[in-house]
Design a protein around this motif. Structure first.
Motif, PDB file in Angstrom:
ATOM      1  N   ILE D 138      65.051   5.236  71.280  1.00  0.00           N
ATOM      2  CA  ILE D 138      65.836   6.289  70.728  1.00  0.00           C
ATOM      3  C   ILE D 138      64.918   7.600  70.500  1.00  0.00           C
ATOM      4  CG2 ILE D 138      67.351   6.717  68.697  1.00  0.00           C
ATOM      5  CD1 ILE D 138      67.768   3.603  68.824  1.00  0.00           C
ATOM      6  N   ALA D 139      63.633   7.202  70.109  1.00  0.00           N
ATOM      7  CA  ALA D 139      62.814   8.435  69.589  1.00  0.00           C
ATOM      8  C   ALA D 139      62.544   9.344  70.780  1.00  0.00           C
ATOM      9  CB  ALA D 139      61.601   7.974  69.126  1.00  0.00           C
ATOM     10  N   ALA D 140      62.407   8.615  71.741  1.00  0.00           N
ATOM     11  CA  ALA D 140      62.092   9.226  73.294  1.00  0.00           C
ATOM     12  C   ALA D 140      63.075  10.248  73.239  1.00  0.00           C
ATOM     13  CB  ALA D 140      61.674   8.141  74.020  1.00  0.00           C
ATOM     14  N   ILE D 141      64.607   9.710  73.550  1.00  0.00           N
ATOM     15  CA  ILE D 141      65.624  10.597  73.824  1.00  0.00           C
ATOM     16  C   ILE D 141      65.492  11.730  72.887  1.00  0.00           C
ATOM     17  CG2 ILE D 141      68.059  10.541  73.993  1.00  0.00           C
ATOM     18  CD1 ILE D 141      67.898   7.805  75.018  1.00  0.00           C
ATOM     19  N   ARG D 142      65.430  11.380  71.426  1.00  0.00           N
ATOM     20  CA  ARG D 142      65.554  12.525  70.541  1.00  0.00           C
ATOM     21  C   ARG D 142      64.529  13.576  70.750  1.00  0.00           C
ATOM     22  NH1 ARG D 142      66.128   8.598  65.244  1.00  0.00           N
ATOM     23  NH2 ARG D 142      68.351   8.285  65.399  1.00  0.00           N
ATOM     24  N   LEU D 143      63.429  13.206  71.332  1.00  0.00           N
ATOM     25  CA  LEU D 143      62.150  14.093  71.250  1.00  0.00           C
ATOM     26  C   LEU D 143      62.407  15.020  72.363  1.00  0.00           C
ATOM     27  CD1 LEU D 143      59.335  14.864  70.329  1.00  0.00           C
ATOM     28  CD2 LEU D 143      58.548  13.138  72.005  1.00  0.00           C
ATOM     29  N   CYS D 144      63.029  14.461  73.585  1.00  0.00           N
ATOM     30  CA  CYS D 144      63.317  15.331  74.765  1.00  0.00           C
ATOM     31  C   CYS D 144      64.492  16.249  74.416  1.00  0.00           C
ATOM     32  CB  CYS D 144      63.847  14.365  76.059  1.00  0.00           C
ATOM     33  SG  CYS D 144      62.672  13.571  76.541  1.00  0.00           S
ATOM     34  N   ALA D 145      65.338  15.962  73.443  1.00  0.00           N
ATOM     35  CA  ALA D 145      66.328  17.193  72.888  1.00  0.00           C
ATOM     36  C   ALA D 145      65.909  17.929  71.955  1.00  0.00           C
ATOM     37  CB  ALA D 145      67.403  16.282  72.328  1.00  0.00           C
ATOM     38  N   LEU D 146      64.487  17.974  71.434  1.00  0.00           N
ATOM     39  CA  LEU D 146      63.887  18.870  70.516  1.00  0.00           C
ATOM     40  C   LEU D 146      62.930  19.575  70.965  1.00  0.00           C
ATOM     41  CD1 LEU D 146      63.641  16.224  67.605  1.00  0.00           C
ATOM     42  CD2 LEU D 146      65.254  18.172  67.572  1.00  0.00           C
ATOM     43  N   VAL D 147      62.213  19.225  72.002  1.00  0.00           N
ATOM     44  CA  VAL D 147      61.084  20.091  72.698  1.00  0.00           C
ATOM     45  C   VAL D 147      61.292  20.224  73.941  1.00  0.00           C
ATOM     46  CG1 VAL D 147      58.385  20.039  72.620  1.00  0.00           C
ATOM     47  CG2 VAL D 147      59.623  18.630  70.969  1.00  0.00           C
ATOM     48  N   GLU D 148      60.787  21.111  74.484  1.00  0.00           N
ATOM     49  CA  GLU D 148      60.581  21.291  76.050  1.00  0.00           C
ATOM     50  C   GLU D 148      59.007  21.550  76.147  1.00  0.00           C
ATOM     51  OE1 GLU D 148      63.705  23.859  77.697  1.00  0.00           O
ATOM     52  OE2 GLU D 148      62.693  25.596  76.831  1.00  0.00           O
TER      53      GLU D 148
END
Lengths: 273, 273, 273, 273
Positions: D138-148
């Protein structure tokens, strides 16, 4: 290399100088095209050149054919083929009054001789139109080498492949692939050799960036080595060792994607996209 | 040809005479088998012969090997192969004290030489067992030629094909098919030629009624002619003209059904049943 | 069941009695055929019956249609379909003056209703010919059930399959196969269930010995279970678990061989032979 | 959205604030990662977060699990599934002392219930590790939505297709394609509908930019309409009308390319690349 924009803005004289080589011995063609600038695409420029040629007086168009050099790049022919070709082209010049003109890059060895023999038998009017078409094909390739810009004419084709292993559902890496031109039942000529990468494809097309010569080809895959390495316990000789896909190219500007989808006991191919 | 029933009821002497040729120079094998009659199947008779051989004194078994004739039927070898084979078999006899014994009908030209070279390198004990196995393979074939009855040993294989046209969903009739043995990259030998019938099959298997020699094969279909006739408007050369299916046979008693399922732009094959 | 020979030699009266049921209510058809004996094939006998029918006076032929019973064997229809069919056939009888005649064995549920609706819209002359054709189809099936002999009319079709595992190059045994008629997007009806044998085939055709009803079908294979058992390490859910081959039958007397050639990651099918 | 560079240069407090939502209720994880800046890739940042979590005291890690919200996004479940899921998760919380945590985007409906039932039966230690793995997904998906930035973690998969017509050797345009999730033998749910373009592909993947839920799927092609339009004279119903490719997805981050290579009488598919 000048861009299309450069040519659109160039002095008429420079435009003609830059494109003189497209139709050697017919400078007025480039001059007529110059007057129709600007061009949005290189295709558009080529069309203007073609129309200028078609509008030229008959004598000028005939002169263009008469002054064409002999076909070049024929050192790939065997001695026997060379002799046959020389005899055919001599008869051709005799019959039609201009040399045999062919965009040789678009023809394999057998196709070259077949085309020459077939055209020798055609009637003069048809043949003159055919010769002019070939002049235009040569011109298109030359133009693409001289100018770059939007809307390039399509003068190149491609042969590509990929290898899929249906036992694992994965691309097959490390498969040695060879492309041969099938000259006759007793002679094939190696055109390209490559190895599939992690994606089961070759890093570059087997033929690309140029017309694909009209010819039958033989695409050979050392798939047996792949399955020996990944699928222990197969008999020897294996059911599939070297798979040979024989296919013909009739459209030198086409894309021939010829994949191999294989297990140790089955395979399929198709013209893909 | 006597039936198994005939042999079951024959006088011992006649039984031995009838089967003497199965193991030439080892009449006691047939005598021992005679005592175990009746046999329900020819397989059972063969097993009895094998057990009699295995139970024979060592000297007798060695004599059987020593007295085997040289391999016959090798006129299909090229001159170079013949020379190589002669050298290998001479070294073999030297090394093992008995001639090189191989059921040659089960081996293509390359496989024959490969087997000879491989066996020359094996140790004497293993090799003696291998030689005896080959004697038994030869015996099985001879027995099948001498007797008929229930439960025949499996001594023959088969190569067959059929051609399916996926444009029409129908078998493709009239397709010329050639089977070649792939001797080397520069030599193939035509084994069989046939034409598909209305059912897309050949009237007889391409190889049948005998072992299929261990070898790579090339099965060629003139499928381009079929599509030229049924599917007008294809380019020339067509994408598919001669399709070449290269496959290996490792099991001479197996059935290799190798179909071609094709459209003008795709094909597949697999080992079928 | 009498043989064709028996019928050829029978007294006229017995011949007519034996074949009376072929065209119920039209005894003179059988009488006319009796006079043309002997017949070499059952096909020949059927042709004689057809010709006798076609030569009969118009009133007699109309009576044959009028006296046909209502279509039977329709209990497979759903309630809604039954209601729709009843409405259509009532309108049909009203419009044409004879009942709706159809060889129902040749039609799946959707095809039956579609045929009825389509024929209700045709003109009376065409429709009378169509109805008589159906009478002849029914007659052919009845005749095949009454007589046996050389040259039977073709009144039956077949659906068959086989399963090939391209990982092993062997038939896949023990695969559960189900054939469903696809009635609508929300209803399928199980027609046959079988398991593949050691040869990868079902012991009997999935449909055979009768016409194959015109319909879309869904042939489902539990191929995932086969690969779970033979190919450890596949993911779950597997790429292929139940493979569903949907195909249509338009020719009830045809042979639809629909094989599955599969690995865990690929499959193909085709109409085979 | 901040770039990775921004985060590398941000004040510690801002870094923690920006990434706080990645592991809700565990601010110290982001703090520990902040100390390890700069990161060359987002993958590297994720690894630092993971290591910080793994190095956290047991109580903190347990608190992270305990404070996870209930699974969201479950409105796609049917009423019966919802009831079953509620019962399973209540039993789960009872048994393990923290809520059932699952990256629901990675699971189809049947897989979701299956996972819940399976994990309810596992032992507490294994289950705690599994729950933490899901927190990380879940964290990985959230991270991808927060940072590029460079080196994004792989958190998305793809389902794509293309349709090839083997009669013409060309892509088949205008073919309607539907992707359904196969929930049960009586329920499928439409996931995507598209039409193939001139290249025989859909303009966008059928699923993309997100994990592909673990599930069996059914990919349906109205290929019959394509052949009706291009290949007159086929029977009705045609042999192929709607082709249904059923395949399972077990790897939500994988690329499932599932092509259809078809003629009116044959087709094949495979997991491509």
């Amino acid at each position: 290399m000048p861009s299309l924009d450069d040519l659109n803005r160039a002095a008429r004289k420079d435009f003609v100088a830059a494109l003189g080589a497209v139709f050697a011995h017919a400078p007025r063609v480039a001059e007529a095209a110059a007057a129709r600038r600007p061009f949005a695409t290189v295709e558009g420029l080529l069309a203007a050149l073609r129309e200028a040629l078609e509008a030229a007086p008959d004598a000028e168009r005939r002169a263009l054919l008469t002054n064409q050099p002999e076909c070049a790049g024929l050192d790939r022919l065997s001695e026997a083929e060379h002799a046959r070709f020389a005899a055919l082209t001599a008869a051709y010049t005799d019959r039609f009054g201009f040399p045999f003109i062919l965009c040789v890059q678009r023809h394999g060895r057998a196709a070259l001789l077949r085309a020459c023999a077939a055209r020798l038998a055609s009637d003069p009017e048809t043949e003159r139109a055919t010769a002019q078409d070939e002049v235009l094909r040569i011109a298109a390739i030359r133009l693409c080498a001289l100018v770059e810009g939007a809307g390039m004419p399509r003068t190149t084709g491609r042969i590509s492949t990929h290898v899929l292993d249906t036992v694992t559902g994965r691309p097959a890496p490390g498969v040695e692939v060879e492309l041969h031109e099938w000259v006759s039942d007793t002679e094939t000529v190696l055109i390209a050799r490559a190895e599939t990468n992690a994606d089961g494809r070759t890093d570059a097309p087997l033929v690309g960036g140029r017309p694909v010569p009209i010819a039958p080809y033989d695409l050979r895959f050392r798939i047996g080595d792949h399955f020996r390495a990944t699928h222990p316990g197969l008999p020897e000789p294996p059911f599939l060792d070297i798979v040979s896909l024989r296919f013909g190219v009739a459209d030198p500007e086409g894309h021939y994607h010829v994949p191999l989808v294989a297990s140790p006991w089955s395979y399929q191919t198709y013209r893909g996209s």
